[in-house]
Scaffold this motif. Structure first.
Motif, mmCIF file in Angstrom:
data_model
loop_
_atom_site.group_PDB
_atom_site.id
_atom_site.type_symbol
_atom_site.label_atom_id
_atom_site.label_comp_id
_atom_site.label_asym_id
_atom_site.label_seq_id
_atom_site.Cartn_x
_atom_site.Cartn_y
_atom_site.Cartn_z
ATOM 1 N N ASN A 17 -0.111 25.678 52.412
ATOM 2 C CA ASN A 17 1.319 25.958 52.394
ATOM 3 C C ASN A 17 1.791 26.318 50.990
ATOM 4 O O ASN A 17 1.040 26.174 50.014
ATOM 5 C CB ASN A 17 2.100 24.755 52.943
ATOM 6 N N LEU A 40 7.488 21.358 57.715
ATOM 7 C CA LEU A 40 6.925 22.630 57.255
ATOM 8 C C LEU A 40 6.703 23.575 58.436
ATOM 9 O O LEU A 40 6.173 23.188 59.481
ATOM 10 C CB LEU A 40 5.601 22.402 56.524
ATOM 11 N N LYS A 41 7.120 24.820 58.256
ATOM 12 C CA LYS A 41 6.925 25.845 59.291
ATOM 13 C C LYS A 41 5.511 26.414 59.130
ATOM 14 O O LYS A 41 5.227 27.118 58.161
ATOM 15 C CB LYS A 41 7.969 26.948 59.158
ATOM 16 N N LYS A 46 4.690 25.036 49.611
ATOM 17 C CA LYS A 46 5.711 24.095 49.155
ATOM 18 C C LYS A 46 5.184 22.951 48.290
ATOM 19 O O LYS A 46 5.636 22.724 47.168
ATOM 20 C CB LYS A 46 6.456 23.518 50.368
ATOM 21 N N GLY A 78 4.857 18.942 61.788
ATOM 22 C CA GLY A 78 5.252 20.262 61.331
ATOM 23 C C GLY A 78 6.002 21.020 62.409
ATOM 24 O O GLY A 78 6.172 20.529 63.534
ATOM 25 N N ASP A 101 6.255 28.499 55.973
ATOM 26 C CA ASP A 101 5.854 27.745 54.779
ATOM 27 C C ASP A 101 4.344 27.677 54.617
ATOM 28 O O ASP A 101 3.843 27.451 53.511
ATOM 29 C CB ASP A 101 6.399 26.318 54.855
#
Length: 348
Positions: free
Chosen positions: A177, A191-192, A179, A210, A230
């Motif tokens: 990811n 989180l996407k 982030k 998620g 993300d």
């Protein structure tokens, strides 16, 4: 179980291939039929019959699975003094994976290297290999594949008119990811994460906290770069070759799935071989696994070197924590595999 078969329409196409005469590969000198238009031939030298077979792979010629295919073909030729020849066709020259499966069942293609996921539509026992966090370690994984459980799974392909020969490595899928570092499922919350269009994969990400976002693979890089998603998940070489590592610097080595590749034969082709030749072919396939796995590991190390040089953050995890978090998925997707799962757990 986890995938909906979309291949019935392909059956008609595969039958068409048969009708056009593409099934002559593997014929012996005792047949009067002419060779197929793909160039497969057979002839006898004294009492020795020469057979030429085709092996389909959808990856490029330099890919680890194709290197394994070539090692397999080479050993078969050597052990039979050139009497059995196997020509490898990489780059999906003989068709896409789904079509190749149908043609192998019909005997139009003799051998193939196919991922276990689409094969699960034809032999449901293989669906167990798609369950998340199935193995405690890489050692256990390959002890399973090369032990009784793996042998039973390969043998079960005969119900689908195929003969499983050996497993190949296709890596372990991991989350990454843009982030922050993720060490526990709790840190995945919110989180996407892009996933394949698979009910099980959607449920996996959502169960871990998620937000699963199904999306075409070709769209992932731009979606990561623009912040539409993300993160995503894939094996390490794919994370590198797609340049996802440049826009999602946090890699979590959770190894959530590790669906293997399978080298297999058409049952029709297999039945043309004598028991002695079947033994040679099976042993050559098993020997080729080492070549393929060595090539796969080299690819992983090359990717990791570039990823680390880019300054990415690589996080190892406690697999038991992640396994515990997905137990609801085992109740939903794993109930029909309880016996196999227990055998896997008992493999140290």
């Amino acid at each position: 179980m986890m995938k909906i078969s979309l291949r019935r329409g392909l059956f008609v196409s595969a039958v068409g291939v048969m009708a056009l005469g593409l099934t002559a590969c593997g014929s012996t000198s005792g047949n009067n039929s002419s060779a197929s238009n793909t160039g497969n031939t057979s002839h006898s030298s004294g009492s020795q019959k020469t057979m030429t077979f085709r092996l389909a792979d959808d990856q490029p010629a330099t890919y680890p699975t194709v290197k394994g295919d070539e090692a397999f073909a080479k050993e078969v030729s050597q052990k039979t003094n050139g009497r059995i020849k196997i020509k490898v066709y990489p780059n999906a020259q003989l068709g896409a994976e789904n079509s190749v499966i149908q043609q192998i069942q019909l005997g139009a293609i003799d051998f193939g290297r196919i991922n276990a996921a689409p094969l699960a539509d034809f032999d449901k026992k293989l669906g167990v290999l798609e369950l998340p966090y199935l193995f405690k370690s890489t050692k256990q994984e390959w002890d399973v594949y090369n032990g009784k459980v793996g042998s039973d799974l390969l043998n079960s392909l005969t119900t689908a008119k195929m003969v499983g020969l050996t497993f190949y490595d296709s890596g372990q899928r991991n989350f990454y990811n843009s982030k922050h570092a993720v060490k526990t499922p709790a840190q995945l919350k919110g989180l996407k994460i892009r996933v394949q269009k698979s009910n099980m994969m959607v449920d996996l990400v959502n169960t871990l906290g998620g937000n699963a976002t199904p999306m075409a693979y070709s769209e992932v890089f731009n979606a990561l770069q623009s912040g539409v998603i993300d993160g995503a998940e894939n094996n390490i070489p794919s994370y590198y070759t797609t340049n996802h590592y440049k826009v999602a610097k946090y890699l979590t080595l959770d190894h959530h799935t590790a669906t293997p590749e399978i080298l297999l034969a058409s049952q029709k082709t297999w039945n043309k071989l004598s028991p002695a030749d079947q033994k040679i072919v099976r042993q050559a396939a098993q020997d080729s696994q080492k070549v393929e796995r060595t090539a796969w590991n080299a690819l992983v190390q090359k990717a990791l070197k570039a990823i680390k040089a880019n300054g990415n953050v690589i996080t190892n995890v406690d697999s038991a924590t992640w396994q515990k978090a997905v137990q609801p998925l085992y109740k939903k997707y794993g109930s029909s595999y309880s016996s196999i799962i227990q055998q896997i757990k008992n493999t140290n």
